[in-house]
Design a protein around this motif. Structure first.
Motif, PDB file in Angstrom:
ATOM      1  N   ILE A  28       0.838  -1.194   0.000  1.00  0.00           N
ATOM      2  CA  ILE A  28       0.000   0.000   0.000  1.00  0.00           C
ATOM      3  C   ILE A  28       0.874   1.246   0.000  1.00  0.00           C
ATOM      4  N   ASN A  29       0.498   2.233  -0.807  1.00  0.00           N
ATOM      5  CA  ASN A  29       1.094   3.562  -0.798  1.00  0.00           C
ATOM      6  C   ASN A  29      -0.041   4.575  -0.769  1.00  0.00           C
ATOM      7  N   VAL A  30       0.015   5.527   0.174  1.00  0.00           N
ATOM      8  CA  VAL A  30      -1.020   6.552   0.297  1.00  0.00           C
ATOM      9  C   VAL A  30      -0.338   7.916   0.404  1.00  0.00           C
ATOM     10  N   PHE A  31      -0.807   8.882  -0.411  1.00  0.00           N
ATOM     11  CA  PHE A  31      -0.227  10.219  -0.435  1.00  0.00           C
ATOM     12  C   PHE A  31      -1.326  11.284  -0.362  1.00  0.00           C
ATOM     13  N   PRO A  32      -1.736  11.691   0.848  1.00  0.00           N
ATOM     14  CA  PRO A  32      -2.641  12.830   0.975  1.00  0.00           C
ATOM     15  C   PRO A  32      -1.832  14.125   0.898  1.00  0.00           C
ATOM     16  N   ALA A  33      -2.358  15.148   0.221  1.00  0.00           N
ATOM     17  CA  ALA A  33      -1.540  16.338  -0.005  1.00  0.00           C
ATOM     18  C   ALA A  33      -2.369  17.602  -0.185  1.00  0.00           C
ATOM     19  N   LEU A  34      -1.725  18.722   0.084  1.00  0.00           N
ATOM     20  CA  LEU A  34      -2.230  20.033  -0.293  1.00  0.00           C
ATOM     21  C   LEU A  34      -1.712  20.323  -1.692  1.00  0.00           C
ATOM     22  N   THR A  35      -2.602  20.683  -2.613  1.00  0.00           N
ATOM     23  CA  THR A  35      -2.224  20.880  -4.007  1.00  0.00           C
ATOM     24  C   THR A  35      -2.493  22.318  -4.452  1.00  0.00           C
ATOM     25  N   TYR A  36      -1.853  22.670  -5.571  1.00  0.00           N
ATOM     26  CA  TYR A  36      -2.120  23.970  -6.188  1.00  0.00           C
ATOM     27  C   TYR A  36      -2.275  23.775  -7.691  1.00  0.00           C
ATOM     28  N   SER A  37      -3.427  24.171  -8.223  1.00  0.00           N
ATOM     29  CA  SER A  37      -3.690  24.061  -9.651  1.00  0.00           C
ATOM     30  C   SER A  37      -3.173  25.299 -10.365  1.00  0.00           C
ATOM     31  N   THR A  38      -2.198  25.120 -11.238  1.00  0.00           N
ATOM     32  CA  THR A  38      -1.680  26.257 -11.993  1.00  0.00           C
ATOM     33  C   THR A  38      -2.649  26.693 -13.084  1.00  0.00           C
ATOM     34  N   ASP A  39      -3.594  25.814 -13.435  1.00  0.00           N
ATOM     35  CA  ASP A  39      -4.604  26.170 -14.431  1.00  0.00           C
ATOM     36  C   ASP A  39      -5.727  26.991 -13.791  1.00  0.00           C
ATOM     37  N   ALA A  40      -6.268  26.498 -12.669  1.00  0.00           N
ATOM     38  CA  ALA A  40      -7.369  27.192 -11.996  1.00  0.00           C
ATOM     39  C   ALA A  40      -6.884  28.277 -11.043  1.00  0.00           C
ATOM     40  N   LYS A  41      -5.561  28.295 -10.755  1.00  0.00           N
ATOM     41  CA  LYS A  41      -4.986  29.267  -9.831  1.00  0.00           C
ATOM     42  C   LYS A  41      -5.625  29.188  -8.445  1.00  0.00           C
ATOM     43  N   GLN A  42      -5.754  27.965  -7.921  1.00  0.00           N
ATOM     44  CA  GLN A  42      -6.332  27.807  -6.593  1.00  0.00           C
ATOM     45  C   GLN A  42      -5.775  26.569  -5.898  1.00  0.00           C
ATOM     46  N   PHE A  43      -5.817  26.609  -4.566  1.00  0.00           N
ATOM     47  CA  PHE A  43      -5.354  25.493  -3.753  1.00  0.00           C
ATOM     48  C   PHE A  43      -6.468  24.469  -3.579  1.00  0.00           C
ATOM     49  N   GLY A  44      -6.063  23.259  -3.231  1.00  0.00           N
ATOM     50  CA  GLY A  44      -7.036  22.202  -3.013  1.00  0.00           C
ATOM     51  C   GLY A  44      -6.417  21.051  -2.249  1.00  0.00           C
TER      52      GLY A  44
END
Length: 204
Positions: free
Chosen positions: A108-124
């Protein structure tokens, strides 16, 4: 084409002795080649990548996609992670956590993360999960199963999710074959698309 070359180029510096899986998948809507690369550097560092190149029959379009990150261990099976998810639609850098555990039968590998969309210009928020289960059937074959789950959310709504499902057999030489499906959901309405098919793969 330039983006496809860029995606492959990102992997080249990390080529070496590692766990590598390659699968070819033929579905009713799309054909896909999936590659998974997992390499440890010493006791603390790890590089993980999952890449696909798909071909859509109706659109006659090649769709490259790469998820990759560098992980640093901070405890038993737990680490911090920094990476980037690249597709023909967006480039999403991320920071988060990494959890990995495995043996000869289960991984098992699990990667929860804070992301940033360079297309939408918003965090998620993003989540990537890989599960493999290969219990022994007899001296010739193992049962083979794999599940990959990816989800991306802005702080307002669901953006995109996907599930890769594989069920089949694996022989002593780590060759795999069987049936599967690629399922995706997009937007706040979770519009769903399902691609059924068969696969053949090899783990090195």
């Amino acid at each position: 084409m330039k983006k496809s070359i860029f995606l492959l180029g990102l992997l080249l510096p990390f080529y070496g002795k590692a766990q590598i899986s390659v699968q070819a998948y033929a579905g009713n809507k799309e054909t896909e080649v999936l590659g998974i690369y997992d390499k440890d550097f010493g006791n603390k560092w790890n590089y993980f990548a999952s890449g696909t190149i798909g071909y859509d029959y109706d659109l006659k379009k090649v769709n490259p996609e790469l998820y990759q990150n560098i992980n640093y261990g901070i405890g038993k099976n737990l680490g911090v992670s920094a990476g980037v998810h690249i597709s023909d639609k967006d480039i999403m850098p991320s920071i988060g956590l990494a959890y990995g555990k495995g043996n000869e039968v289960f991984g098992i590998n699990v990667f929860p993360a804070l992301t940033y969309s360079t297309d939408a210009k918003q965090f998620g928020l993003g989540l990537y999960t890989l599960l493999e289960y290969t219990p022994k059937i007899n001296e010739r074959f193992n049962f083979y199963s794999m599940l990959i789950v990816e989800s991306d959310f802005s702080f307002k709504e669901h953006q995109a999710s996907s599930q890769v499902i594989r069920l089949g057999l694996e022989n002593r030489k780590k060759m795999q074959f069987g049936i599967g499906s690629n399922i995706s959901q997009t937007g706040s309405s979770y519009e769903t698309d399902i691609n059924f098919g068969v696969f053949i793969g090899k783990k090195f």
